[in-house]
Design a protein around this motif. Structure first.
Motif, mmCIF file in Angstrom:
data_model
loop_
_atom_site.group_PDB
_atom_site.id
_atom_site.type_symbol
_atom_site.label_atom_id
_atom_site.label_comp_id
_atom_site.label_asym_id
_atom_site.label_seq_id
_atom_site.Cartn_x
_atom_site.Cartn_y
_atom_site.Cartn_z
ATOM 1 N N LEU A 129 -3.045 14.740 -9.308
ATOM 2 C CA LEU A 129 -3.400 13.706 -8.016
ATOM 3 C C LEU A 129 -4.832 13.819 -7.543
ATOM 4 O O LEU A 129 -5.475 12.676 -7.512
ATOM 5 C CB LEU A 129 -2.408 14.106 -6.956
ATOM 6 C CG LEU A 129 -2.697 13.352 -5.378
ATOM 7 C CD1 LEU A 129 -2.646 11.858 -5.610
ATOM 8 C CD2 LEU A 129 -1.749 13.799 -4.586
ATOM 9 N N ASP A 130 -5.233 15.085 -7.788
ATOM 10 C CA ASP A 130 -6.975 15.398 -7.320
ATOM 11 C C ASP A 130 -7.567 14.604 -8.436
ATOM 12 O O ASP A 130 -8.617 13.901 -7.908
ATOM 13 C CB ASP A 130 -7.003 16.736 -7.267
ATOM 14 C CG ASP A 130 -8.366 17.040 -6.634
ATOM 15 O OD1 ASP A 130 -8.787 16.378 -5.663
ATOM 16 O OD2 ASP A 130 -9.195 17.953 -7.448
ATOM 17 N N VAL A 131 -7.207 14.843 -9.544
ATOM 18 C CA VAL A 131 -8.044 14.033 -10.812
ATOM 19 C C VAL A 131 -7.860 12.371 -10.638
ATOM 20 O O VAL A 131 -8.920 11.739 -10.777
ATOM 21 C CB VAL A 131 -7.611 14.278 -12.128
ATOM 22 C CG1 VAL A 131 -8.314 13.437 -13.168
ATOM 23 C CG2 VAL A 131 -7.910 15.901 -12.304
ATOM 24 N N ALA A 132 -6.693 12.053 -10.026
ATOM 25 C CA ALA A 132 -6.650 10.565 -10.333
ATOM 26 C C ALA A 132 -7.279 10.006 -8.980
ATOM 27 O O ALA A 132 -7.950 8.916 -8.988
ATOM 28 C CB ALA A 132 -4.917 10.284 -9.827
ATOM 29 N N LEU A 185 1.596 10.195 -5.282
ATOM 30 C CA LEU A 185 2.370 11.077 -4.689
ATOM 31 C C LEU A 185 3.273 11.718 -5.368
ATOM 32 O O LEU A 185 3.567 12.921 -5.258
ATOM 33 C CB LEU A 185 2.818 10.867 -3.113
ATOM 34 C CG LEU A 185 1.668 10.880 -2.202
ATOM 35 C CD1 LEU A 185 2.557 10.414 -0.794
ATOM 36 C CD2 LEU A 185 0.898 11.995 -1.748
ATOM 37 N N ALA A 186 3.504 11.146 -6.534
ATOM 38 C CA ALA A 186 4.715 11.332 -7.590
ATOM 39 C C ALA A 186 3.995 12.413 -8.466
ATOM 40 O O ALA A 186 4.787 13.249 -9.072
ATOM 41 C CB ALA A 186 5.204 10.271 -8.254
ATOM 42 N N LEU A 187 2.602 12.363 -8.635
ATOM 43 C CA LEU A 187 1.857 13.243 -9.490
ATOM 44 C C LEU A 187 1.801 14.543 -9.046
ATOM 45 O O LEU A 187 1.813 14.831 -7.655
ATOM 46 C CB LEU A 187 0.316 12.695 -9.515
ATOM 47 C CG LEU A 187 0.320 11.336 -10.163
ATOM 48 C CD1 LEU A 187 -1.244 10.740 -10.199
ATOM 49 C CD2 LEU A 187 0.716 11.266 -11.643
ATOM 50 N N PRO A 188 1.756 15.609 -9.841
ATOM 51 C CA PRO A 188 1.488 17.122 -9.430
ATOM 52 C C PRO A 188 0.153 17.156 -8.788
ATOM 53 O O PRO A 188 -0.835 16.334 -8.978
ATOM 54 C CB PRO A 188 1.452 17.714 -10.626
ATOM 55 C CG PRO A 188 2.220 16.985 -11.724
ATOM 56 C CD PRO A 188 1.868 15.574 -11.329
ATOM 57 N N VAL A 224 0.797 -1.221 -0.067
ATOM 58 C CA VAL A 224 -0.059 -0.068 -0.093
ATOM 59 C C VAL A 224 0.932 1.107 0.086
ATOM 60 O O VAL A 224 0.428 2.396 -0.705
ATOM 61 C CB VAL A 224 -0.838 0.043 1.029
ATOM 62 C CG1 VAL A 224 -0.104 0.121 2.527
ATOM 63 C CG2 VAL A 224 -2.013 1.000 0.956
ATOM 64 N N ASP A 225 2.180 1.138 0.668
ATOM 65 C CA ASP A 225 2.804 2.249 0.408
ATOM 66 C C ASP A 225 3.242 2.487 -0.668
ATOM 67 O O ASP A 225 3.734 3.792 -1.100
ATOM 68 C CB ASP A 225 3.880 2.009 1.616
ATOM 69 C CG ASP A 225 3.452 2.227 3.023
ATOM 70 O OD1 ASP A 225 2.717 2.898 3.500
ATOM 71 O OD2 ASP A 225 4.152 1.305 3.809
ATOM 72 N N LYS A 226 3.528 1.376 -1.439
ATOM 73 C CA LYS A 226 4.457 1.836 -2.824
ATOM 74 C C LYS A 226 3.281 2.261 -3.880
ATOM 75 O O LYS A 226 3.459 3.230 -4.634
ATOM 76 C CB LYS A 226 4.700 0.208 -3.507
ATOM 77 C CG LYS A 226 5.797 -0.381 -2.666
ATOM 78 C CD LYS A 226 5.961 -1.839 -3.344
ATOM 79 C CE LYS A 226 7.364 -2.461 -2.456
ATOM 80 N NZ LYS A 226 7.256 -3.916 -3.019
ATOM 81 N N GLU A 227 1.982 2.053 -3.415
ATOM 82 C CA GLU A 227 1.031 2.638 -4.288
ATOM 83 C C GLU A 227 0.864 4.036 -4.081
ATOM 84 O O GLU A 227 0.633 4.909 -4.908
ATOM 85 C CB GLU A 227 -0.314 1.833 -4.213
ATOM 86 C CG GLU A 227 -0.440 0.324 -4.424
ATOM 87 C CD GLU A 227 -1.581 -0.519 -4.105
ATOM 88 O OE1 GLU A 227 -2.485 0.216 -3.238
ATOM 89 O OE2 GLU A 227 -1.864 -1.584 -4.408
ATOM 90 N N LEU A 228 0.885 4.295 -2.708
ATOM 91 C CA LEU A 228 0.895 5.628 -2.501
ATOM 92 C C LEU A 228 1.814 6.779 -2.944
ATOM 93 O O LEU A 228 1.528 7.820 -3.315
ATOM 94 C CB LEU A 228 0.913 5.853 -0.822
ATOM 95 C CG LEU A 228 -0.325 5.525 -0.028
ATOM 96 C CD1 LEU A 228 -0.288 5.679 1.467
ATOM 97 C CD2 LEU A 228 -1.465 6.548 -0.439
ATOM 98 N N LYS A 229 3.155 5.983 -3.024
ATOM 99 C CA LYS A 229 4.100 7.024 -3.490
ATOM 100 C C LYS A 229 4.291 7.181 -4.999
ATOM 101 O O LYS A 229 4.488 8.083 -5.630
ATOM 102 C CB LYS A 229 5.553 5.997 -3.357
ATOM 103 C CG LYS A 229 6.145 5.961 -1.904
ATOM 104 C CD LYS A 229 7.401 5.295 -1.758
ATOM 105 C CE LYS A 229 7.864 5.094 -0.285
ATOM 106 N NZ LYS A 229 8.161 6.610 0.257
ATOM 107 N N LEU A 230 3.414 6.116 -5.815
ATOM 108 C CA LEU A 230 3.276 6.290 -7.048
ATOM 109 C C LEU A 230 2.288 7.520 -7.370
ATOM 110 O O LEU A 230 2.157 8.384 -8.074
ATOM 111 C CB LEU A 230 2.428 5.340 -7.749
ATOM 112 C CG LEU A 230 3.673 4.105 -8.063
ATOM 113 C CD1 LEU A 230 2.667 2.752 -8.510
ATOM 114 C CD2 LEU A 230 4.779 4.442 -8.878
#
Length: 296
Positions: free
Chosen positions: A162-165, A155-158, A147-153
């Motif tokens: 990130l809001d759209v994702a 959070l790498a977005l602007p 789950v932490d790996k998914e969060l890092k992906l």
């Protein structure tokens, strides 16, 4: 796109009363559907049972693990507590999944690792202890959880992307088409999240529910305190009482069913011999005559 009758984590409930089926349309958010209630559990018998289990050579048992085991058993026995609302529809969850946190160390800045586990019906106490012991050791060993790996992906977005994702994530989830790979390890896609504040020598608090995920139950376990209580004859006794504080999405089930389910958990914790028999017999039955010890 319409809501699917089946998701990767549950089946649409089609026989609920009309008043329950309409509730997610009236109360659209989990946070506005929240009910809080508290139990005080006399754990004198449970503490004695746990001590005797450990002395008999069983894998090291704590009161918190006993709570997890009995909570899972209650959810199997009372399956309507193992439901969730998604996309304005009520679903029966496939399996009992509990999430809880384990701190890597007792320090103010220590990270909290969330552990999510599926509990099978009739699962032995020894199996649960060993599996949780392994999961906690792995979480504290410093590896990066899925789950932490998914969060890092994410959070790498602007920030605008990130809001759209996140919005797209929730839109797909509401329609039951979100890939299971994105929710399998997420602790908020579970039957209940359980927080053990007693291990931190802290009193239990009432926790909020999350709009993210579909978890409808949050249970906070406090620390055991000597508490004066009145017995059936009106005599005042001092007993070791464990506070359990529940946060509950009332859209999944009515208050009477929920209260009786919580009462079942309380009775199981107060009378462990009824569930397991004598601890020495339980160790012999589940672990062999000599038992096996494991570190915690």
């Amino acid at each position: 796109m319409r809501t699917r009758p089946r998701r990767n984590d549950g089946q649409l409930v089609t026989d609920s009363p009309d008043e329950r089926a309409v509730m997610p349309f009236i109360m659209r958010r989990r946070t506005e559907s929240t009910v809080y209630f508290e139990q005080l559990v006399d754990v004198g018998a449970a503490q004695d049972w746990v001590g005797r289990w450990n002395a008999a050579g069983g894998p090291r048992l704590s009161l918190f693990v006993l709570v997890l085991h009995e909570l899972a058993g209650m959810l199997h026995t009372r399956p309507r507590m193992n439901r969730f609302v998604s996309g304005r529809r009520l679903y029966q969850r496939d399996g009992v999944h509990l999430s809880f946190g384990a701190m890597k160390e007792f320090a103010d800045n220590a990270p909290l690792e969330m552990i999510k586990r599926r509990f099978e019906p009739g699962e032995s106490l020894a199996t649960v202890i060993r599996d949780l012991d392994t999961a906690i050791h792995e979480a504290r060993a410093g590896g990066v959880a899925e789950v932490d790996k998914e969060l890092k992906l994410f959070l790498a977005l602007p920030a605008p992307l990130l809001d759209v994702a996140v919005s797209l994530f929730h839109w797909l989830d509401a329609r039951g088409v979100l890939p299971s790979a994105l929710t399998r390890s997420d602790p908020l896609y579970s039957s209940a999240v359980v927080s053990n504040l007693g291990s931190l020598k802290t009193d239990a608090a009432f926790h909020h529910l999350y709009e993210h995920g579909n978890c409808p139950l949050f249970l906070v376990v406090g620390r055991v305190r000597p508490t004066p209580v009145a017995d059936d004859d009106g005599q005042i006794l001092v007993r070791p009482m464990l506070p359990l504080r529940w946060t509950f999405d009332e859209r999944i089930e009515d208050g009477l069913y929920a209260a009786r389910s919580a009462e079942l958990l309380r009775s199981r914790l107060e009378e462990p011999v009824r569930s397991f028999g004598l601890p020495e017999d339980a160790v012999r039955r589940e672990c062999g005559r000599t038992g096996t010890r494991q570190a915690t």
